[in-house]
Design a protein around this motif. Sequence first.
Motif: not given
Lengths: 115, 114
Positions: B33, B35, B45, A102
């Motif tokens: 991912y 965001y 996130l 992350q």
Amino acid sequence: AQTVTQSQPEMSVQEAETVTLSCTYDTSENNYYLFWYKQPPSRQMILVIRQEAYKQQNATENRFSVNFQKAAKSFSLKISDSQLGDTAMYFCAFMSRNTGNQFYFGTGTSLTVIP
Amino acid sequence: NAGVTQTPKFRILKIGQSMTLQCAQDMNHNYMYWYRQDPGMGLKLIYYSVGAGITDKGEVPNGYNVSRSTTEDFPLRLELAAPSQTSVYFCASSYTGGHTDTQYFGPGTRLTVL
């Protein structure tokens, strides 16, 4: 939790001069990576430079270099010979393998290069 | 390689409507991912995925859902749009466990909820 702090919301620099953007972070991890991303008005995020925490040598990419102080948890970006195209938001980011890769981003520094 | 692509680039929704933001990458990255970036703020996130069939929550997952049925695609679903979801949404991808963990970002989707 990881936190990334950029204490300079806005900065300006004369063209061809040098400017340093500050970033500090807080973590208990030992194996991590640090990044500087640039976000021009087009809004696309562009990687500027990255640093592995286990490397003592500071990363450099042409006019961009970092000052990585692991003990102080500091990761500043130096831009030499500033160009008008460097005008953008700059984000410092932290990533650790132990947290699923992350990324944690700072709030950004808006840099304006003055002709 | 096209890199990371996102569609649409812009969208206006009414409160309560639903939509899916599309994201695709052609770099064979395992990690993807989502965001969101609110005005004057850094990226937060929402969700991430470490591979097909695996997804996990990030910092701000409420109001969103994701799926990862293929390596290439990672769509983000808004079921009941709210004004608080007005933001710019970025999709990103990265390698896993390799010598580089740089995230590659898409161009973003600007979403307005009225």
